[in-house]
Design an enzyme around this catalytic site. Structure first.
Site, PDB file in Angstrom:
ATOM      1  N   GLU A  47       0.868  -1.200   0.000  1.00 34.60           N
ATOM      2  CA  GLU A  47       0.000   0.000   0.000  1.00 34.60           C
ATOM      3  C   GLU A  47       0.901   1.245   0.000  1.00 34.60           C
ATOM      4  O   GLU A  47       1.950   1.255   0.660  1.00 34.60           O
ATOM      5  CB  GLU A  47      -0.835  -0.011   1.297  1.00 34.60           C
ATOM      6  CG  GLU A  47      -1.655   1.244   1.544  1.00 34.60           C
ATOM      7  CD  GLU A  47      -2.242   1.303   2.972  1.00 34.60           C
ATOM      8  OE1 GLU A  47      -1.587   0.814   3.926  1.00 34.60           O
ATOM      9  OE2 GLU A  47      -3.347   1.842   3.116  1.00 34.60           O
ATOM     10  N   ASN A 107      -6.967   6.317  -1.716  1.00 31.78           N
ATOM     11  CA  ASN A 107      -5.878   5.387  -1.434  1.00 31.78           C
ATOM     12  C   ASN A 107      -6.111   4.207  -2.393  1.00 31.78           C
ATOM     13  O   ASN A 107      -7.039   3.427  -2.206  1.00 31.78           O
ATOM     14  CB  ASN A 107      -5.954   4.958   0.038  1.00 31.78           C
ATOM     15  CG  ASN A 107      -4.760   4.118   0.456  1.00 31.78           C
ATOM     16  OD1 ASN A 107      -4.061   3.564  -0.377  1.00 31.78           O
ATOM     17  ND2 ASN A 107      -4.561   4.008   1.763  1.00 31.78           N
ATOM     18  N   LYS A 124      -9.526   2.271  -1.862  1.00 30.41           N
ATOM     19  CA  LYS A 124      -9.724   1.713  -0.513  1.00 30.41           C
ATOM     20  C   LYS A 124     -11.061   2.131   0.089  1.00 30.41           C
ATOM     21  O   LYS A 124     -11.386   3.334   0.114  1.00 30.41           O
ATOM     22  CB  LYS A 124      -8.567   2.159   0.384  1.00 30.41           C
ATOM     23  CG  LYS A 124      -8.541   1.540   1.774  1.00 30.41           C
ATOM     24  CD  LYS A 124      -7.247   1.938   2.478  1.00 30.41           C
ATOM     25  CE  LYS A 124      -7.103   1.361   3.860  1.00 30.41           C
ATOM     26  NZ  LYS A 124      -5.818   1.767   4.477  1.00 30.41           N
ATOM     27  N   GLU A 143      -6.069   8.912   7.524  1.00 29.55           N
ATOM     28  CA  GLU A 143      -6.604   8.451   6.228  1.00 29.55           C
ATOM     29  C   GLU A 143      -7.966   9.084   5.939  1.00 29.55           C
ATOM     30  O   GLU A 143      -8.321   9.325   4.798  1.00 29.55           O
ATOM     31  CB  GLU A 143      -6.695   6.936   6.195  1.00 29.55           C
ATOM     32  CG  GLU A 143      -5.326   6.287   6.092  1.00 29.55           C
ATOM     33  CD  GLU A 143      -5.395   4.845   5.658  1.00 29.55           C
ATOM     34  OE1 GLU A 143      -5.934   4.558   4.597  1.00 29.55           O
ATOM     35  OE2 GLU A 143      -4.914   4.002   6.448  1.00 29.55           O
ATOM     36  N   CYS A 169      -4.879  -2.865   2.879  1.00 33.71           N
ATOM     37  CA  CYS A 169      -4.588  -2.771   4.322  1.00 33.71           C
ATOM     38  C   CYS A 169      -5.776  -3.046   5.226  1.00 33.71           C
ATOM     39  O   CYS A 169      -6.180  -4.188   5.387  1.00 33.71           O
ATOM     40  CB  CYS A 169      -3.937  -1.429   4.643  1.00 33.71           C
ATOM     41  SG  CYS A 169      -3.167  -1.471   6.275  1.00 33.71           S
ATOM     42  N   ASN A 194       0.237  -0.957   5.448  1.00 29.85           N
ATOM     43  CA  ASN A 194       1.133  -0.204   6.341  1.00 29.85           C
ATOM     44  C   ASN A 194       0.478  -0.273   7.712  1.00 29.85           C
ATOM     45  O   ASN A 194      -0.501   0.446   7.962  1.00 29.85           O
ATOM     46  CB  ASN A 194       1.208   1.274   5.950  1.00 29.85           C
ATOM     47  CG  ASN A 194       2.005   1.552   4.687  1.00 29.85           C
ATOM     48  OD1 ASN A 194       3.160   1.956   4.733  1.00 29.85           O
ATOM     49  ND2 ASN A 194       1.371   1.373   3.542  1.00 29.85           N
TER      50      ASN A 194
HETATM   51  N1  CDV Z   1      -3.008   1.559   6.634  1.00 24.38           N
HETATM   52  C1  CDV Z   1      -3.945   0.942   7.392  1.00 24.38           C
HETATM   53  O1  CDV Z   1      -5.067   0.738   6.944  1.00 24.38           O
HETATM   54  N2  CDV Z   1      -3.575   0.611   8.645  1.00 24.38           N
HETATM   55  C2  CDV Z   1      -4.478   0.013   9.599  1.00 24.38           C
HETATM   56  C3  CDV Z   1      -4.094   0.416  11.000  1.00 24.38           C
HETATM   57  C4  CDV Z   1      -4.594   1.740  11.335  1.00 24.38           C
HETATM   58  C5  CDV Z   1      -4.599  -0.533  12.045  1.00 24.38           C
HETATM   59  C6  CDV Z   1      -4.484  -1.511   9.491  1.00 24.38           C
HETATM   60  O2  CDV Z   1      -5.576  -2.077   9.509  1.00 24.38           O
HETATM   61  O3  CDV Z   1      -3.424  -2.139   9.469  1.00 24.38           O
END
Ligand code: CDV
Length: 309
Positions: A47, A107, A124, A143, A169, A194
């Site tokens: 990501e 995103n 996203k 975000e 993510c 991330n």
């Molecule tokens: N980049 C993300 O979406 N990170 C989230 C954090 C905030 C928990 C994740 O679900 O990994």
């Protein structure tokens, strides 16, 4: 009969604020070369793979914010990656911050096929974090400030001899993400992430970050008869640590490859897509066993509410 997809997942170590996009693309190219040496047909990058995880910073200067976004894809910074991937005949998933001509910000991730054509785009949907400034927190997770909720749904593309879906993510923690794709007969879901090691909202024990990451991949791979390829951006970006744990997970729920470092690292598995068939035909034969008439609350309610009478 086996149906093979030689799959690499390219984990990235930290990208610092001072790192240029050109320098990052050079790292992606090094990983692509390694994937080529392993005869991979597809590589999963993380990501927001072209920049540091900038939602950790409260920024108000628009020019400072805008430099993290891509106005077109491909563009001159990433063209060398597209060119070499095409030359090698390797497809890839890449996450980046997108700004549209209308100024919408997402995103985003794309699937590029083995001929270098962008065949799929995902924006996203499950945006974590907050949009307000939290000065008392050690870092931000903005975000909800820097991106809009994705407006193109969870799709599946018939490409490279399979049916491939993608997410980004935080989406990987939500069962709906995978079920919407498995209902479109997805055989593999690819994603980048991330994940900060530290939870700014409550004192979560650090080890749970990795546990819940792998638990989400393993349970959803099994329950949807899917392969999952998940690529981390990890390590300490300007002092802010993120988990590694890039993984390839089989429809059995087993991890068949996992990264061992918090740096740039390629993992590989010769994925047999046919493994999912047994699960789709038997225990998770949706047409035979699902009972959507009893699942209505899933689309009628967003938050948890009173028991139904
Ligand atoms: N980049 C993300 O979406 N990170 C989230 C954090 C905030 C928990 C994740 O679900 O990994």
């Amino acid at each position: 009969m086996k149906r093979l997809l030689p799959l690499s997942v390219a984990q990235l170590g930290p990208i610092h604020l001072a790192d240029s996009k050109a320098a990052v693309v050079e790292r992606l190219i090094e990983l692509l070369k390694e994937a080529h040496s392993r005869n991979s047909h597809f590589v999963v990058f993380p990501e927001l793979a072209l920049t540091t995880f900038f939602p950790r910073y409260w920024m108000t200067d628009q020019a400072e914010i805008d430099r993290f976004y891509e106005r077109s894809m491909p563009n001159k910074d990433v063209q060398p990656l597209f060119d070499l991937a095409k030359q090698y005949g390797i497809g890839f998933y890449l996450g980046y911050a997108e700004i549209t001509p209308e100024g919408e910000r997402f995103n985003t991730s794309i699937i590029v096929d083995r001929s270098g054509t962008i065949v799929g785009r995902y924006r996203k949907i499950h945006l974590p974090g907050h949009s307000d400034h939290k000065p008392a927190a050690p870092f931000q997770h903005l975000e909800k400030k820097y991106f809009q909720v994705g407006n193109e749904g969870f799709k599946v593309w018939e490409t490279m001899g399979t049916k491939m879906g993608m997410c980004i993510c935080n989406d990987r923690r939500w069962p709906e993400t995978y079920r919407v794709m498995s209902l479109q007969s997805a055989e593999i879901v690819v994603l980048g992430y991330n994940t900060p090691s530290h939870n700014i909202h409550w004192p979560e024990p650090t080890h749970l970050r990795m546990f819940h990451h792998l638990l989400s991949l393993q349970s959803n791979a099994y329950q949807n008869a899917l392969w999952i390829g998940a690529a981390a951006k990890c390590g300490s970006e300007d002092g802010f640590h993120m988990i590694a744990g890039s993984a390839i997970v089989s429809p059995t729920g087993e991890i068949v490859a996992q990264s061992a470092s918090e740096e740039d690292e390629l993992i590989f598995h010769n994925v047999d897509l046919a493994i999912g068939d047994n699960f789709r035909e038997h225990v998770f034969n949706f047409a035979k066993h699902r009972r959507p008439e009893h699942y209505k609350l899933i689309i009628e309610r967003i938050g948890a509410d009173e028991p139904i009478k």
